[in-house]
Design an enzyme around this catalytic site. Structure first.
Site, short mmCIF file in Angstrom:
data_model
loop_
_atom_site.label_atom_id
_atom_site.label_comp_id
_atom_site.label_asym_id
_atom_site.label_seq_id
_atom_site.Cartn_x
_atom_site.Cartn_y
_atom_site.Cartn_z
CG ASP A 76 -2.03 0.98 1.17
OD1 ASP A 76 -2.32 1.46 0.06
OD2 ASP A 76 -2.63 1.28 2.22
CB SER A 129 -8.35 -5.64 -4.16
OG SER A 129 -8.89 -4.36 -4.44
NE ARG A 159 -3.12 -1.41 4.29
CZ ARG A 159 -4.33 -1.47 3.80
NH1 ARG A 159 -5.16 -2.41 4.19
NH2 ARG A 159 -4.74 -0.59 2.91
CG ASN A 169 -7.25 -2.33 -6.29
OD1 ASN A 169 -6.29 -3.06 -6.06
ND2 ASN A 169 -7.65 -1.41 -5.41
#
Length: 246
Positions: A21, A66, A189, A69
C-alpha cells in the site's frame, strides 16, 4: 551488526503475505501522477522477492490488485494492467535465476486477455522451480473467495460427493484459491494503514500482523528484515498458554 544478522534462520515464517500500500500517496507527495507511484513500486517488489528467497522464505504472497481496485479511475487500472504484463516479461529472468515458482490467485478470468496470457506463460515456465513460491493476488477478494468456496462445496454436497457432517477446516482449505499454500504466518501492510482490506481472511486466522508507515515504493529489504525480526520476537500461542508453549 547488520539487520540480517539478527534474523534466526531456524525460525522463519513459512508464509509471508504483503499488502503493498502507498504507491498513490508516494507519488502525490512528490507531485507526480499516481501511475508513477505504481511504476516505482515494482522496484520494491523485485527487492522483496529476491530478499525473501535469499533468506529462505518458502512462500510469499503479494496483494497486487483487489476486486475493489476495478473501481479506480480507468486510466489507473489500464496502467496497472500494462505494468503487470511488462513486469512479468521483465521478471521472468529474475524468477528463473532465483529458482522461484510463480502462482496466481483471484478471478483471473477478469484480467485483460494479454495479461492472462503473459501470466499463464510465466506460471508454466516456472512451474518446476522450488526455492520459493511467489503468489500474486490479482482481481482478488477474500469474501469472493469464500463465497466461491461455499458454492463449490455446496455442489459436492448436493451431488453426494461430500457429506455435510464431514465438512471441516481441511475440506474448506481444499476448495480455497490457496489450497496448495500453508496458512499465513506474517502479514505485512505498508503505508501506515491498519486494516486487512479483504485479503486472505481465512488464511490469516493466526497470522502475526505487522504495520509500517513506510510507503510501498520506499520499502526495502531492510524493512522486510525489520518485520521478520519483530515476528521472531512474538510468542505464537495458537490459543494455548505461555506455559504450554514453553
Amino acid at each position: 551488526m547488520s539487520l540480517i544478522e539478527h534474523i534466526h534462520t531456524d525460525y522463519l515464517p513459512k508464509h509471508i503475505a504483503i499488502i503493498m500500500d502507498g504507491n498513490g500517496r508516494w507519488a502525490k507527495q512528490k507531485g507526480l501522477l499516481r501511475t508513477v507511484g505504481h511504476e516505482n513500486g515494482t522496484k520494491s517488489v523485485r527487492q522483496t522477492v529476491e530478499s525473501s528467497a535469499e533468506l529462505g522464505i518458502k512462500n510469499l504472497t503479494l496483494y497486487a490488485f483487489s476486486t475493489e481496485n476495478w473501481n479506480r479511475p480507468k486510466l489507473e487500472v489500464q496502467t496497472l494492467m500494462k505494468l503487470l504484463v511488462s513486469s512479468l516479461k521483465k521478471e521472468i529472468k529474475t524468477l528463473q535465476k532465483n529458482d522461484i515458482k510463480l502462482n496466481a490467485i483471484g478471478c483471473l478470468n477478469e484480467l485483460p486477455q494479454k495479461a492472462q496470457k503473459e501470466l499463464l506463460e510465466v506460471i508454466e515456465k516456472t512451474k518446476n522451480n522450488n526455492r520459493m513460491c511467489l503468489t500474486l493476488a490479482l482481481s482478488y477478494g477474500s469474501r469472493e473467495e469464500l463465497i466461491n468456496t461455499v458454492k463449490k462445496i455446496s455442489i459436492k454436497v448436493k451431488n453426494n460427493i461430500i457429506s455435510p457432517e464431514n465438512i471441516d477446516e481441511s475440506v474448506i482449505n481444499e476448495h480455497l484459491y490457496t489450497q496448495n499454500l500453508p496458512d499465513v504466518d506474517l502479514l505485512i501492510r505498508t503505508s501506515g494503514e491498519q486494516r486487512i482490506s479483504n485479503f486472505l481472511l481465512w488464511q490469516i486466522a493466526y497470522a502475526e500482523l505487522y504495520f509500517t508507515k513506510v510507503l510501498w515504493p520506499d520499502f526495502t529489504k531492510e524493512h522486510l528484515y525489520e518485520a521478520i525480526i519483530e515476528y521472531q520476537k512474538r510468542e505464537r500461542r495458537f490459543g494455548k498458554t505461555s506455559e504450554q508453549i514453553n
